[in-house]
Scaffold this motif. Sequence first.
Motif, short mmCIF file in Angstrom:
data_model
loop_
_atom_site.label_atom_id
_atom_site.label_comp_id
_atom_site.label_asym_id
_atom_site.label_seq_id
_atom_site.Cartn_x
_atom_site.Cartn_y
_atom_site.Cartn_z
N ALA A 59 0.81 -1.23 0.00
CA ALA A 59 0.00 0.00 0.00
C ALA A 59 0.84 1.27 0.00
O ALA A 59 0.33 2.34 0.31
CB ALA A 59 -0.97 0.01 1.19
N GLY B 77 -0.76 4.98 -0.26
CA GLY B 77 -0.52 5.96 0.79
C GLY B 77 0.12 7.24 0.25
O GLY B 77 -0.27 8.35 0.64
N ALA C 131 1.75 3.82 5.48
CA ALA C 131 1.03 2.66 4.95
C ALA C 131 1.87 1.40 5.05
O ALA C 131 1.38 0.34 5.47
CB ALA C 131 0.62 2.92 3.50
N LEU D 251 2.16 0.09 8.63
CA LEU D 251 0.91 -0.50 9.09
C LEU D 251 0.71 -1.90 8.51
O LEU D 251 0.35 -2.84 9.23
CB LEU D 251 -0.26 0.41 8.70
CG LEU D 251 -1.66 -0.08 9.07
CD1 LEU D 251 -1.77 -0.35 10.57
CD2 LEU D 251 -2.72 0.91 8.63
N VAL D 252 0.97 -2.05 7.20
CA VAL D 252 0.79 -3.37 6.57
C VAL D 252 1.76 -4.39 7.15
O VAL D 252 1.38 -5.53 7.45
CB VAL D 252 0.98 -3.25 5.04
CG1 VAL D 252 0.97 -4.63 4.40
CG2 VAL D 252 -0.13 -2.39 4.44
N ALA E 120 -3.68 -7.79 3.81
CA ALA E 120 -3.50 -6.58 4.62
C ALA E 120 -3.19 -5.39 3.72
O ALA E 120 -3.76 -4.30 3.88
CB ALA E 120 -2.37 -6.79 5.64
N ILE F 167 -5.65 -2.08 3.31
CA ILE F 167 -5.17 -0.73 3.58
C ILE F 167 -5.19 0.11 2.30
O ILE F 167 -5.59 1.28 2.30
CB ILE F 167 -3.75 -0.77 4.17
CG1 ILE F 167 -3.76 -1.56 5.49
CG2 ILE F 167 -3.23 0.64 4.42
CD1 ILE F 167 -4.70 -1.04 6.53
N MET G 200 -7.36 3.55 1.51
CA MET G 200 -6.71 4.79 1.07
C MET G 200 -7.18 5.22 -0.32
O MET G 200 -7.36 6.42 -0.57
CB MET G 200 -5.19 4.60 1.09
CG MET G 200 -4.63 4.45 2.49
SD MET G 200 -2.84 4.26 2.53
CE MET G 200 -2.54 4.42 4.30
N VAL H 191 -13.11 -1.55 6.15
CA VAL H 191 -11.68 -1.83 6.25
C VAL H 191 -11.18 -1.84 7.69
O VAL H 191 -10.40 -2.73 8.06
CB VAL H 191 -10.88 -0.83 5.38
CG1 VAL H 191 -9.40 -0.88 5.72
CG2 VAL H 191 -11.08 -1.18 3.90
N VAL I 40 -9.16 -4.94 9.20
CA VAL I 40 -7.82 -4.82 9.78
C VAL I 40 -7.80 -5.42 11.18
O VAL I 40 -6.85 -6.12 11.57
CB VAL I 40 -7.39 -3.34 9.81
CG1 VAL I 40 -6.15 -3.14 10.66
CG2 VAL I 40 -7.13 -2.85 8.39
#
Length: 690
Positions: A100, A104, A135, A138-139, A156, A160, A164, A672, A676
Amino acid sequence: MTGVGTTLGRSRLALLAAGLAVLIVLGSAVHLTQGTANLDPLDPLRLLFGGGPGDTAAIVLESRLPRLAAALVVGVALGVSGAALQSVARNMMASPDTLAVDAGAHLAIVAVAAVGISLPLLGAAGVAFAGGLAAALLVLTLAGTSGQGIVRLVLAGTAIALAMISATRVLLLLFSEETRGLFAWGAGSLGQNGLDGVRTLGPVVGAALLGLLVLSRRLDLMYLGDDHARTLGVHVGRIRFTTIALAVLLAATAVTIAGPIGFVGLAAPALVRLLSNVVPGLHRHAALLPVSAAMGVALLLGADVLMRALIGSQGALEVPTGVVTTVLGAIFLMVLARNIRVATAAAEPPSAHARAGVSVPRYRLITGVLVVAAIGALVGSVLLGDAKLLLGDVVNWVSGQAGPLVTGVMENRVPRVAAAFLAGAALALAGAVVQAVARNPLADPGVIGVSGGAGLGAVTVITLVSGVGFWTQAGFAGLGAAAAMAVVFALAARGGLASERLVLIGFGMQAGTQALVTLLITLSDPWNEAKALTWLGGSTYGRSFAHLVPMALAILVVVPLLVRARGELDLLSLDDETPRVLGGAVPRSRLLLLVGAVLLTGSAVAGIGVIAFVGLVAPHAARALVGRRHARMLPVAALLGAILVLAADTVGRTVIAPSQLPAGLMTALIGVPYFVWLLQRSRLASTMRA
């Protein structure tokens, strides 16, 4: 023998490098000759050595050379970024797309533009870097870096990225004037206004590449394992973060120059890693990184040359290069996933540790509460909108005593509310069926490409045939969904229907179909961004009672099938052997159930467009509430799906009234975070079991 092997490895590496260099040189020469004005193949060479007519110099320097330079810089950035991210994640599926990073970075740039802030190139690159880094971190936090969670990483990243992308589309719709031109750029375009962008950001790419080369020895050790690297003195956490930061900086720079270019960052280093089996020494990062850079340039340059050769130079001005790379990359991903070695065991659902079932009184109570909630959502959706109504207005309309204003509002609003309700229920049922048949709790019609196929079928007939009727559109949506489902399951059936392979192939199908939808809309109506965003976001706008018929028919046909097959769904969700032992015809049951899922998905997409994550979130929530028995889970999932889409549609119609937001964008923003959370629970459960 060791010396002979080393010499052979070096010669093969040198041969590979020379071959890529030749491809890049030849591709560059062809690239410079492509354009709306004719150019002799020898003219660039004459210009290089100080010859050639003046108009040739103007064409090359002012138009084609900036595009070529952008392809070279962006190809290097994406190839190296993908290689570094794959090493950090120890996962061949890691890339700026699947982590992502591109989404992002794109969101960050659009958000800054939406608030009216104008930044220089370096400032825009910094904003993109911040969005991409957030991003990626986070992933990786959700998926882990053990190298074992291939599907978790892809899902994931997809979740994400979808959130976004949905937020980006909301900004594009709300701030259309401030973000004008960013929709086409968001698909990835090599078109440049001069060399300023490459001159400014090219050194950033070079510095990041140099930094990664300095870390190459430590990356070699980390790729073997964290414990091994720590025993040799490598500070794993520091090196990992530095590598991620440099890789994201490269991807953000590429996004700033050309927008998100899909799948080059995945395909280029993956190809190089596959070649390492026959080219000794290529696995070392001192060779892997520069060769991945060259492969990225070759792929991006080749895609741009191919596009302009197939559709002509004038058409290529309108089609983003990222669309072509995404289609080619999606095909590569599906082929790679088809041959990848994955586990055949079904993954444990994130809600599997919850109760297997609930008591009958508790089930009736939950169902009754959901029925009341669904009725409340229906009533609220009818009353709320750009024009607020009262219950008395609704009663008067039903009895035929309402005035013209209330009548007009109700005649427009009631079909929309009914479309949202039916689409939500249909997608939830389809998701539950797909998850059971595929034995993968993280699959749904969107994740495995069925929704994308339906959208592609509908958009194809809309854009290619003028004045097409709704029933034709619905029929092509169903054909597209069926074709996508057939391709995904046929490819995934190699060596058994492994759930991980199914999701990876479906991810490639979804990405490819979305790119083709963008291509069709761009070629047919390049200036109508709202049309593209509304369709891709899923909207109930302009629905009439005629649009409800396909969804109603699909539900009426498929629900009796599901009622009859509820026991088979329970068995199929476990394994193939149990239903066979009990006398079940597994292939026949699977085919019938998948046909039902296709009908539900195709009708929903034809009715209101592409709606994301409903078919994934609603079955999960239903299992958490009433257990995994499909006799109880299916009706609860249908109610939850209907409520989710109703709520999303109502919020989209009221939050910025009289303007509206597509329901699909709202379901992504709502669904989402829940997804998550499911992934995080799944990872924690896996860690505890280990």
